[in-house]
Write an enzyme that holds these catalytic residues in place. Sequence first.
Site, mmCIF file in Angstrom:
data_model
loop_
_atom_site.group_PDB
_atom_site.id
_atom_site.type_symbol
_atom_site.label_atom_id
_atom_site.label_comp_id
_atom_site.label_asym_id
_atom_site.label_seq_id
_atom_site.Cartn_x
_atom_site.Cartn_y
_atom_site.Cartn_z
ATOM 1 N N GLY A 144 29.678 44.700 57.177
ATOM 2 C CA GLY A 144 28.636 44.705 56.145
ATOM 3 C C GLY A 144 28.997 45.618 54.995
ATOM 4 O O GLY A 144 28.146 46.309 54.430
ATOM 5 N N GLY A 172 24.773 47.621 49.899
ATOM 6 C CA GLY A 172 24.002 48.719 50.483
ATOM 7 C C GLY A 172 24.835 49.914 50.877
ATOM 8 O O GLY A 172 25.827 50.266 50.218
ATOM 9 N N ILE A 173 24.471 50.532 51.981
ATOM 10 C CA ILE A 173 25.176 51.743 52.402
ATOM 11 C C ILE A 173 26.591 51.436 52.865
ATOM 12 O O ILE A 173 27.477 52.294 52.785
ATOM 13 C CB ILE A 173 24.396 52.523 53.490
ATOM 14 C CG1 ILE A 173 24.297 51.720 54.785
ATOM 15 C CG2 ILE A 173 23.019 52.919 52.988
ATOM 16 C CD1 ILE A 173 23.657 52.523 55.923
ATOM 17 N N GLY A 174 26.837 50.211 53.319
ATOM 18 C CA GLY A 174 28.191 49.834 53.701
ATOM 19 C C GLY A 174 29.127 49.848 52.504
ATOM 20 O O GLY A 174 30.266 50.323 52.589
ATOM 21 N N SER A 197 18.790 53.525 63.605
ATOM 22 C CA SER A 197 17.624 53.812 62.768
ATOM 23 C C SER A 197 16.645 54.661 63.547
ATOM 24 O O SER A 197 16.573 54.586 64.783
ATOM 25 C CB SER A 197 16.935 52.504 62.351
ATOM 26 O OG SER A 197 15.642 52.752 61.837
ATOM 27 N N TYR A 205 13.799 44.390 65.508
ATOM 28 C CA TYR A 205 14.698 45.286 64.773
ATOM 29 C C TYR A 205 14.767 46.654 65.456
ATOM 30 O O TYR A 205 15.850 47.183 65.706
ATOM 31 C CB TYR A 205 14.219 45.443 63.334
ATOM 32 C CG TYR A 205 15.005 46.452 62.539
ATOM 33 C CD1 TYR A 205 16.256 46.123 62.024
ATOM 34 C CD2 TYR A 205 14.515 47.737 62.309
ATOM 35 C CE1 TYR A 205 17.005 47.048 61.306
ATOM 36 C CE2 TYR A 205 15.238 48.663 61.587
ATOM 37 C CZ TYR A 205 16.483 48.311 61.092
ATOM 38 O OH TYR A 205 17.218 49.244 60.392
#
Length: 322
Positions: free
Chosen positions: A42, A46-48, A173, A200
């Site tokens: 990923g 985003g953070i990737g 998370s 999730y």
Amino acid sequence: MLFEVLVTVVVLVVSVRVWYLTTSGRCHSTRSMKGKTVIVTGGSAGIGLHTAEDLVRRGARVILACRNLEKACKVAAQLKAEASQGGEVAVRRLDTSNLNSVRTFAKEILDTEKHIHVLINNAGIVAPPDKVMTNEGLELTMATNHFGHFLLTNLLLERLKQSAPSRIVNVSSIGHARVSSLDLNSLNFEKEEYKQLFSYRRSKLCNVLFSLELARRLEGSGVTANSLHPGVVKTDILVPYHTIQVMIMKLVFILWAKDSELGAQTNIYLAVSEEVEGVSGRYFTDCKEVKTSKLARDKDLAKRLWEVSEKAVKLRPEEKFY
């Protein structure tokens, strides 16, 4: 009176946001990653993306493992243009919700890469409001967030050991703490009603438990495994969905969330920092170790989840390198 209340609310919201952002951790390590090969699942958004960007700047060879090759190739071109320390970028197709895709990707990596120094299992989704099953009989969120990364890590484990000291970073998370029990016979909602956000959270609990058991199995190998909470981060993960719960979360993200660059800091910290050399089986947020939920510290549950996951992904005897 109403005006005063509104001003008070605005001041409170701004104050909380400023406090959250200014107290968020940053990776201060200046360590070079020249000669190191890093895989980021990923890694095109985003953070990737910001994790990959930082590692390329440090001179690493970064492999973006992504579903959307066209998007990933554009990102790779941008990262190459900005690289100043000799970093390299490669792109490979990977859909962690599809076990055949995971196996194909792993074979390509093993055929082309002599070393893997860091594996960052970053890709993740919040599944649609209605339950979706993959062709392999796995619930989509669990397949993408847990089972796919479980299989990928096992398939690459021998190469990671050969490249030691090496690191495995699993993005979880704080949502994992909202799960009070884990029925290993119903990981794909075989025995209970499907709930979008619960699926999730449960997948994120599995990330932490996977890291815990993986660290145990890797003791003495020179390979470490840790998990993390990146913080409340403003990314595209919730964009497609519009349920009431999701809309509330989107509002929270607008008011308080970190941007992706700040959200990537703990990823980067666990990938490069000298402070966590040899540290394994721990959970981090804001570049420091913190406690997980009690359930996420259950070593017996972690071991049993591993065994159930092996069966779910059909891990073969010759693919077990722990």
